[in-house]
Design a protein around this motif. Structure first.
Motif, PDB file in Angstrom:
ATOM      1  N   HIS A 248     -10.122  -0.686  -0.784  1.00  0.00           N
ATOM      2  CA  HIS A 248      -8.790  -0.416  -1.335  1.00  0.00           C
ATOM      3  C   HIS A 248      -8.357   1.041  -1.217  1.00  0.00           C
ATOM      4  O   HIS A 248      -7.218   1.377  -1.508  1.00  0.00           O
ATOM      5  CB  HIS A 248      -8.705  -0.895  -2.782  1.00  0.00           C
ATOM      6  N   VAL A 249      -9.288   1.891  -0.816  1.00  0.00           N
ATOM      7  CA  VAL A 249      -8.927   3.286  -0.562  1.00  0.00           C
ATOM      8  C   VAL A 249      -9.486   3.689   0.798  1.00  0.00           C
ATOM      9  O   VAL A 249     -10.665   3.493   1.076  1.00  0.00           O
ATOM     10  CB  VAL A 249      -9.477   4.233  -1.659  1.00  0.00           C
TER      11      VAL A 249
ATOM     12  N   LEU B  52       0.821  -1.197   0.000  1.00  0.00           N
ATOM     13  CA  LEU B  52       0.000   0.000   0.000  1.00  0.00           C
ATOM     14  C   LEU B  52       0.855   1.246   0.000  1.00  0.00           C
ATOM     15  O   LEU B  52       2.003   1.221   0.436  1.00  0.00           O
ATOM     16  CB  LEU B  52      -0.950   0.021   1.196  1.00  0.00           C
TER      17      LEU B  52
ATOM     18  N   GLN C 284      -4.265   9.359   2.973  1.00  0.00           N
ATOM     19  CA  GLN C 284      -4.969   8.413   2.121  1.00  0.00           C
ATOM     20  C   GLN C 284      -4.147   7.143   1.969  1.00  0.00           C
ATOM     21  O   GLN C 284      -2.948   7.195   1.678  1.00  0.00           O
ATOM     22  CB  GLN C 284      -5.227   9.017   0.741  1.00  0.00           C
TER      23      GLN C 284
ATOM     24  N   ASN D 157      -3.774   3.761  -0.263  1.00  0.00           N
ATOM     25  CA  ASN D 157      -4.175   3.091  -1.504  1.00  0.00           C
ATOM     26  C   ASN D 157      -3.599   1.690  -1.513  1.00  0.00           C
ATOM     27  O   ASN D 157      -2.383   1.511  -1.561  1.00  0.00           O
ATOM     28  CB  ASN D 157      -3.646   3.867  -2.716  1.00  0.00           C
ATOM     29  N   TYR D 158      -4.481   0.700  -1.484  1.00  0.00           N
ATOM     30  CA  TYR D 158      -4.045  -0.696  -1.427  1.00  0.00           C
ATOM     31  C   TYR D 158      -3.959  -1.283  -2.825  1.00  0.00           C
ATOM     32  O   TYR D 158      -4.789  -0.996  -3.686  1.00  0.00           O
ATOM     33  CB  TYR D 158      -5.035  -1.539  -0.605  1.00  0.00           C
ATOM     34  N   SER D 159      -2.946  -2.119  -3.015  1.00  0.00           N
ATOM     35  CA  SER D 159      -2.853  -2.886  -4.256  1.00  0.00           C
ATOM     36  C   SER D 159      -3.842  -4.052  -4.174  1.00  0.00           C
ATOM     37  O   SER D 159      -4.547  -4.212  -3.196  1.00  0.00           O
ATOM     38  CB  SER D 159      -1.441  -3.445  -4.413  1.00  0.00           C
TER      39      SER D 159
ATOM     40  N   ASN E 237     -13.782   1.866  -2.747  1.00  0.00           N
ATOM     41  CA  ASN E 237     -13.264   0.869  -3.691  1.00  0.00           C
ATOM     42  C   ASN E 237     -13.270  -0.533  -3.097  1.00  0.00           C
ATOM     43  O   ASN E 237     -12.241  -1.188  -3.019  1.00  0.00           O
ATOM     44  CB  ASN E 237     -11.836   1.228  -4.147  1.00  0.00           C
TER      45      ASN E 237
ATOM     46  N   ASN F 179      -9.632   6.952   3.355  1.00  0.00           N
ATOM     47  CA  ASN F 179      -9.367   8.384   3.537  1.00  0.00           C
ATOM     48  C   ASN F 179      -9.597   8.772   4.981  1.00  0.00           C
ATOM     49  O   ASN F 179     -10.715   8.665   5.487  1.00  0.00           O
ATOM     50  CB  ASN F 179     -10.291   9.214   2.646  1.00  0.00           C
TER      51      ASN F 179
ATOM     52  N   THR G 215       4.776  10.699   0.696  1.00  0.00           N
ATOM     53  CA  THR G 215       4.289   9.339   0.451  1.00  0.00           C
ATOM     54  C   THR G 215       5.189   8.301   1.089  1.00  0.00           C
ATOM     55  O   THR G 215       6.405   8.441   1.108  1.00  0.00           O
ATOM     56  CB  THR G 215       4.185   9.081  -1.061  1.00  0.00           C
TER      57      THR G 215
END
Lengths: 399, 266
Positions: free
Chosen positions: B226-227, B52, B240, B242-244, B214, B229, B65
Motif C-alpha cells: 500500500h506504500v 491512490l 510516494q 499511497n494506496y487506499s 504496508n 517509495n 500531489t
C-alpha cells in the motif's frame, strides 16, 4: 424546443435537489480571459485593443447507481466589449442509462468524432460556439437521443437530434467577425419546420489492432451556414440547408507514428462535394535523455466545395497544408505547447498559431494563445480576419 | 593420434562450456520460477479498484500531489496483459482525464486517452513507457510491468531483507522500448511478494530504487503493498504512492474497459 430545454433544466435541478449525497460530484471552473488585438480593426464599429471576459462552467454529475448517470453542465461567458459574446449555454443536461452491451443517453450532450488536429472535419453532431474561440473547438450543447451498442464486432451509435442550434456570431463591435453581423432572428432554413427539423445520424466504429476507425451517415440540417446580404445591405442572413453526409475517420497507430485520415462526402441543396484532412504525427520521446517529448505534425487539407457563398458555406481550407509541432515537458506543471502554420497552397495566405498551457498549482492553470494572419491574399476567405491577429491569456481557477 | 587429442580437447571445451550454459540455464530457470510464483500469487483476483495519492518530491523537498482511481481487469492468459482504466481526480485541471490500457506483453499496449474538455477520445502511441508518468519518478512501465513474460530472469542469490528472507532475481526487459537495461528484484520467500526493485538505466547505471511497504493480505491470499517509495538516485527526486483499501471482484465487466467507458465520468 424551448419548452424541452426548460423541461431539461427543471428536471436537472430537481434531481440535484434530492440527490445531494455521496454519489454527487461537483466540480467546475471560472476563468478570466484577456484577448489583445494588435492591429486596428477592419470594420469601423469594431473595438481596438484589449478585450476582457469571464467564464463560468460548473459541472454536476450524479450516479444514482451503476446504471444511471446524470449530468448537468451550464456555461456562461460575460464579455466586456462584445455583447453577443456574453452568452449562456447548457453544455450538458442528460440522463445516461448503461447496460452490459448498450447504453442510452437522453438530453443535452456533446459528442466528438474525429482524429485530425488542424480541422475537425467529420465532427458534426454539435454546433460550434464560434464566438468562444477561433479554433472552433468549443461546441454548443445538442439535444439528443443517443443509443449506443458495444459488440465484439464494433460499436454502433444511433442519434436522433431534435432542435437545431444556430452557430454563435460576434456582435457589431466584436472582433473575428464576418464583414457584416449575422441577424439571428432572420435565419432561413431549407427545412419547412426550420430549426425543429429532426436530424439523424448513425455511426459504426471499431478498433482492430493498430487501426481505429469510424464511418457515419448524417441526414439533417447542415451545421455550417451559407450567407446572403439582406435587402438593405446592412447585415447577413444565415441560411441552413438540408444535407446528407457520409464521413469517415481512420487512425493507424504504430510505434511513435499516428497516421490520420478524415473524409466527408456531402450532398447539399446546391452543391455536392468531398473534403479530406489527412496527415501524420510522429513523436520523438525523451529528447536528449530529458523528459521532453517533441511531436511533428503535418496534415493536408482539401475541400472541394463551390467557392460561391450562395451555393455552399464558406470554408478556410480548400487546398492547405498544416505543419506543426507539439512539445510536452512532462514535468510537475504539465507544460505543453502546440504551434503550427497553415498555408494556403494556392495563394500562400498563412495562419500562424501557438497554444501554450501549464498548471500553476492544484487549482490554477494558465493558457496562452497567439494567432497571426500573414500574407493574406485579397481573394482568400481569411481576408475577413486579416486585421484580427491576437494573443490571448486565460487564467483558470478550478473548484 | 593428434586428431584424437584435438577431438578430446574440443569435447572437453564443449563439456565445460555446456556445463556453464547449463548453470546459466539453471539460474534462469530458477529466476523464472521465483518470478512466476510471485506473479501467480494473485491469480484469480478477477478485478480490482483502488484509489491512490501520488506525492512528488523534488530535490529541494517541495511536494506536489496527484490523486487517481485505478480499475484493473485480470486476463488469465499470461500471453495477454490485463486491462486497466486510470481516472485522474486531481490536480483539478486534469480531473476526469482518463487513460485506458489494453496491455500486451511484448508489443506496445493499446492506449486511449480521454480529454474531458473536448470530450475527445484519442488513441495514443504507447511505445514510450519509460517517460515520467504525470511528472512523477514512476514510468508507465513501472506501474504496469509486473507481467511475467515481459522479462528474462536470472537468479542471483538469497539474502535477508528486513525481517524476511528474500530471493534476489535479476530481470531483463524483453520489451525493446524499455527504459531499463536491467532490474534487480527482491522477492520474499514466505508470501512471494516483490519487496524492492532496483532500476538500472540503459547505460547500466543505478537510476532508481523502489521500496514497497504496508503489505496486506486480502481474501483469496491476495497480497498488495500500500506504500510505494521510488527514489531517483540521479536527480534526487522521489515519489510516494499511497494506496487506499483495495476492492476485489467488484463485478466489473470486460465491457467496462472499452473506449465508450472513457466518456462516462467516474
Amino acid at each position: 424546443m424551448k419548452q424541452w430545454l426548460l423541461f431539461m433544466i427543471v428536471g436537472a435541478l430537481s434531481f440535484l435537489d434530492v440527490a445531494w449525497g455521496e454519489e454527487l460530484f461537483f466540480r467546475g471552473q471560472v476563468a478570466s480571459q484577456w484577448r489583445y488585438f494588435s492591429d486596428d480593426a477592419q470594420y469601423k464599429e469594431q473595438f481596438n485593443g484589449a478585450q476582457l471576459s469571464f467564464s463560468f462552467k460548473p459541472e454536476f454529475y450524479y450516479e444514482s447507481d451503476k446504471n444511471n448517470h446524470f449530468s448537468f453542465v451550464p456555461f456562461l461567458r460575460i464579455d466586456e466589449r462584445d455583447y453577443q459574446r456574453t452568452h449562456a449555454d447548457l453544455r450538458e443536461a442528460y440522463w445516461l442509462h448503461i447496460e452490459d452491451d448498450w447504453q442510452l443517453l437522453m438530453g443535452i450532450n456533446q459528442v466528438f468524432w474525429g482524429v485530425t488536429e488542424s480541422r475537425h472535419l467529420v465532427d458534426i453532431i454539435n454546433q460550434t460556439d464560434t464566438i468562444e474561440n477561433f479554433d472552433g473547438e468549443d461546441k454548443l450543447g445538442q439535444a439528443m437521443f443517443n443509443f449506443s451498442l458495444q459488440k465484439d464486432w464494433g460499436d454502433i451509435d444511433l442519434l436522433v437530434l431534435p432542435g437545431f442550434r444556430q452557430a454563435t456570431w460576434s456582435g457589431k463591435r466584436g472582433r473575428l467577425r464576418l464583414p457584416l453581423t449575422v441577424e439571428e432572428n432572420e435565419t432561413e432554413f431549407e427545412a419547412g419546420n426550420k430549426e425543429h427539423h429532426i436530424d439523424m445520424a448513425a455511426r459504426y466504429s471499431n478498433t482492430i489492432d493498430d487501426w481505429d476507425f469510424g464511418l457515419y451517415y448524417f441526414n439533417g440540417t447542415d451545421r455550417e451556414a451559407r450567407f446572403r446580404v439582406n435587402e438593405t445591405g446592412d447585415h447577413f442572413i444565415a441560411q441552413y440547408d438540408q444535407i446528407q453526409q457520409i464521413g469517415t475517420d481512420i487512425q493507424y497507430t504504430h510505434d511513435a507514428w499516428l497516421l490520420k485520415f478524415e473524409g466527408i462526402h456531402q450532398e447539399g441543396r446546391y452543391d455536392t462535394f468531398a473534403a479530406i484532412v489527412s496527415g501524420f504525427e510522429y513523436t520523438f520521446y525523451q529528447v536528449n535523455e530529458s523528459a521532453v517529448d517533441v511531436g511533428l505534425l503535418a496534415e493536408y487539407l482539401y475541400d472541394g466545395r463551390d467557392s460561391d457563398f450562395n451555393k455552399a458555406p464558406p470554408t478556410l481550407t480548400e487546398n492547405d497544408l498544416f505543419i506543426g509541432t507539439r512539445i510536452a515537458w512532462n514535468d510537475v506543471n504539465d507544460r505543453s505547447v502546440i504551434a503550427g502554420v497553415m498555408i494556403d497552397l494556392d495563394d500562400q495566405s498563412t495562419l500562424l498559431s501557438i497554444e501554450y498551457e501549464q498548471r500553476l498549482d492544484n487549482f490554477w492553470s494558465i493558457e496562452m494563445e497567439g494567432r497571426w494572419f500573414t500574407d493574406i491574399d485579397k481573394k482568400n476567405t481569411l481576408t475577413i480576419f486579416k486585421q484580427d491577429s491576437h494573443i490571448l491569456f486565460n487564467l483558470i481557477r478550478y473548484f | 593420434m593428434k586428431k584424437t587429442l584435438l577431438a578430446l580437447s574440443i569435447s572437453c571445451l564443449t563439456l565445460n562450456a555446456s556445463s556453464a550454459i547449463a548453470n546459466v540455464d539453471d539460474m534462469a530457470d530458477k529466476g523464472y520460477e521465483i518470478a512466476a510464483r510471485s506473479d501467480r500469487s494473485d491469480r484469480g483476483f478477477i478485478d480490482s479498484q483502488v484509489s491512490l495519492s501520488m506525492t512528488l518530491k523534488n530535490a529541494a523537498g517541495m511536494t506536489n500531489t496527484r490523486t487517481l482511481n485505478v480499475s484493473t481487469y485480470e486476463d488469465m492468459d499470461e500471453e495477454v496483459g490485463d486491462k486497466s482504466l486510470i481516472i485522474f481526480k486531481s490536480p483539478a485541471d486534469i480531473d476526469g482525464t482518463a487513460l485506458l490500457s489494453h496491455a500486451k506483453i511484448l508489443d506496445p499496449d493499446n492506449q486511449w486517452l480521454y480529454l474531458p474538455a473536448l470530450k475527445r477520445v484519442k488513441r495514443i502511441s504507447s511505445v514510450n513507457k519509460s517517460g515520467p508518468f504525470v511528472g512523477s519518478e514512476f514510468a508507465f512501465e513501472d506501474l504496469t510491468a509486473s507481467e511475467l513474460n515481459k522479462y528474462d530472469y536470472h537468479y542471483l542469490r538469497s539474502e535477508t531483507c528486513g525481517e524476511l528472507q528474500c530471493d534476489v532475481v535479476e530481470r531483463i526487459p524483453k520489451y525493446e522500448h524499455s527504459g531499463y537495461k536491467k532490474q534487480i528484484s527482491w522477492i520474499d520467500q514466505s508470501v512471494f511478494q516483490i519487496r524492492k526493485i532496483e532500476f538500472y538505466d540503459r547505460k547500466g547505471d543505478l537510476l532508481k530504487t523502489l521500496n514497497m511497504e504496508n503489505f496486506k493480505e486480502y481474501p483469496g491470499h491476495i497480497w498488495r503493498a500500500h506504500v510505494f517509495n521510488m527514489d531517483n538516485h540521479q536527480s534526487g527526486k522521489s515519489t510516494q504512492l499511497n494506496y487506499s483499501e483495495y476492492q476485489f471482484k467488484t463485478g466489473m465487466k470486460e465491457r467496462d474497459f472499452v473506449k465508450k467507458s472513457l466518456s462516462r465520468r467516474h
